[in-house]
Design a protein around this motif. Sequence first.
Motif, PDB file in Angstrom:
ATOM      1  N   LEU A  17       0.832  -1.203   0.000  1.00  0.00           N
ATOM      2  CA  LEU A  17       0.000   0.000   0.000  1.00  0.00           C
ATOM      3  C   LEU A  17       0.866   1.254   0.000  1.00  0.00           C
ATOM      4  CD1 LEU A  17      -2.749  -1.070   2.582  1.00  0.00           C
ATOM      5  CD2 LEU A  17      -3.006  -0.847   0.109  1.00  0.00           C
ATOM      6  N   GLU A  18       2.049   1.161   0.635  1.00  0.00           N
ATOM      7  CA  GLU A  18       2.941   2.315   0.657  1.00  0.00           C
ATOM      8  C   GLU A  18       3.511   2.607  -0.724  1.00  0.00           C
ATOM      9  OE1 GLU A  18       6.750   4.071   3.159  1.00  0.00           O
ATOM     10  OE2 GLU A  18       6.387   1.924   3.118  1.00  0.00           O
ATOM     11  N   THR A  19       3.559   1.573  -1.575  1.00  0.00           N
ATOM     12  CA  THR A  19       4.098   1.746  -2.924  1.00  0.00           C
ATOM     13  C   THR A  19       3.322   2.797  -3.701  1.00  0.00           C
ATOM     14  OG1 THR A  19       4.772  -0.571  -2.964  1.00  0.00           O
ATOM     15  CG2 THR A  19       4.641   0.543  -5.077  1.00  0.00           C
ATOM     16  N   ILE A  20       2.025   2.880  -3.476  1.00  0.00           N
ATOM     17  CA  ILE A  20       1.212   3.872  -4.177  1.00  0.00           C
ATOM     18  C   ILE A  20       0.883   5.073  -3.295  1.00  0.00           C
ATOM     19  CG2 ILE A  20      -0.905   2.556  -3.653  1.00  0.00           C
ATOM     20  CD1 ILE A  20      -0.254   4.834  -6.707  1.00  0.00           C
ATOM     21  N   ILE A  21       0.569   4.841  -2.013  1.00  0.00           N
ATOM     22  CA  ILE A  21       0.153   5.961  -1.157  1.00  0.00           C
ATOM     23  C   ILE A  21       1.327   6.878  -0.835  1.00  0.00           C
ATOM     24  CG2 ILE A  21      -0.887   6.590   1.061  1.00  0.00           C
ATOM     25  CD1 ILE A  21      -2.426   3.970   0.973  1.00  0.00           C
ATOM     26  N   GLY A  22       2.532   6.300  -0.640  1.00  0.00           N
ATOM     27  CA  GLY A  22       3.715   7.108  -0.343  1.00  0.00           C
ATOM     28  C   GLY A  22       3.996   8.149  -1.415  1.00  0.00           C
ATOM     29  N   TRP A  72       1.426  11.057  -1.367  1.00  0.00           N
ATOM     30  CA  TRP A  72       1.712  12.088  -0.357  1.00  0.00           C
ATOM     31  C   TRP A  72       2.761  13.062  -0.879  1.00  0.00           C
ATOM     32  CZ3 TRP A  72      -1.158  13.360   3.527  1.00  0.00           C
ATOM     33  CH2 TRP A  72      -1.883  12.413   4.248  1.00  0.00           C
ATOM     34  N   VAL A  73       3.842  12.505  -1.453  1.00  0.00           N
ATOM     35  CA  VAL A  73       4.935  13.334  -1.960  1.00  0.00           C
ATOM     36  C   VAL A  73       4.444  14.232  -3.096  1.00  0.00           C
ATOM     37  CG1 VAL A  73       7.201  13.279  -3.087  1.00  0.00           C
ATOM     38  CG2 VAL A  73       6.680  11.638  -1.275  1.00  0.00           C
ATOM     39  N   TRP A  74       3.600  13.686  -3.957  1.00  0.00           N
ATOM     40  CA  TRP A  74       3.053  14.451  -5.074  1.00  0.00           C
ATOM     41  C   TRP A  74       2.156  15.589  -4.589  1.00  0.00           C
ATOM     42  CZ3 TRP A  74      -2.166  13.246  -7.376  1.00  0.00           C
ATOM     43  CH2 TRP A  74      -2.460  14.101  -8.423  1.00  0.00           C
ATOM     44  N   LEU A  75       1.286  15.305  -3.626  1.00  0.00           N
ATOM     45  CA  LEU A  75       0.338  16.309  -3.142  1.00  0.00           C
ATOM     46  C   LEU A  75       1.039  17.481  -2.455  1.00  0.00           C
ATOM     47  CD1 LEU A  75      -2.523  14.064  -1.669  1.00  0.00           C
ATOM     48  CD2 LEU A  75      -2.611  15.464  -3.745  1.00  0.00           C
ATOM     49  N   ILE A  76       2.102  17.203  -1.705  1.00  0.00           N
ATOM     50  CA  ILE A  76       2.733  18.240  -0.883  1.00  0.00           C
ATOM     51  C   ILE A  76       3.882  18.929  -1.598  1.00  0.00           C
ATOM     52  CG2 ILE A  76       3.826  18.750   1.328  1.00  0.00           C
ATOM     53  CD1 ILE A  76       0.898  17.842   1.517  1.00  0.00           C
TER      54      ILE A  76
END
Length: 286
Positions: A243-248, A251-255
């Motif tokens: 799940l971190e493969t996509i959610i991580g 987060w980086v993209w949004l911020i």
Amino acid sequence: MKNLTEQQKGSLLAFVAVMFITPDSLFIRLSNVDTWGLVFYRGVIPFITVFLGMLIIYKLNFFKMLFSSGYHGLLYIGTFSVTNITFVVSIQNTNVANTLVMIAMAPMLSAFLGALFLKELPDRKTWITIFITFTAAIYIFYDSIQIGNFYGDVLGLVTALGLAVGAVTIRSAKDRNLIPAAVVGKLIVALFALLFIESFALTNGDLIIVPLMCIMCVAIPFVLVTIAPRFIPAAEVNLFFLLETIIGPIWVWLIIKEQPSLETIQGGVVIITAIAIHSFIKLKNS
């Protein structure tokens, strides 16, 4: 927790742990601390936090649990220390997506190691899920490798292997509490970083980012991840890390606008869907 089955306990612990971990890559990117300074603080702050918590809960039994963990404890200290170091250095030397995709190999490695050393063969549903998610991870990696760094990618793979060995070690010692071993591992991480650290200074936003990251994304998850394999197979625990493969990267993209590729998004949807279906079936059967 008493009314839950072992499958439900393990799945819940692994899921909550990974949800705490997902902003970790973002915090590493946001901090202005050099690599070894970051490794040091990610070792010493969780060490102090969890060590004090364990002393309050278990008192001197903490040391009894540590010394009674035997070679399982020593092996877990080793793998835990290595993965904590290689993860940070990998993130600092390649694209976030590259590191997380390499870590996505952990379930596959866990399945093989569990079958080899524990004779714990994953069922067909788990093998199918591993195959689908691994294929999706390779699809993401094929694109992201072009903008990454070989050194960082290799360390990401080492991190995946360390996660797999660690989870199988915990699974093989279900009757023992290896959290004290993980605490010692954190101390070793901090001591190792002292050999390379150039500055201990935390300035401006780092005064908030670094402690928050070390407690929320490191201390809390490592306790939960150390407990989870006592209830469900190592391969299933590491499936949640996908799940971190996509959610991580999201987060980086949004911020900070480090935009994930279309391939990352497409592969991530496949990974999340596969894990959700697998977990639903497993929990329903339990």
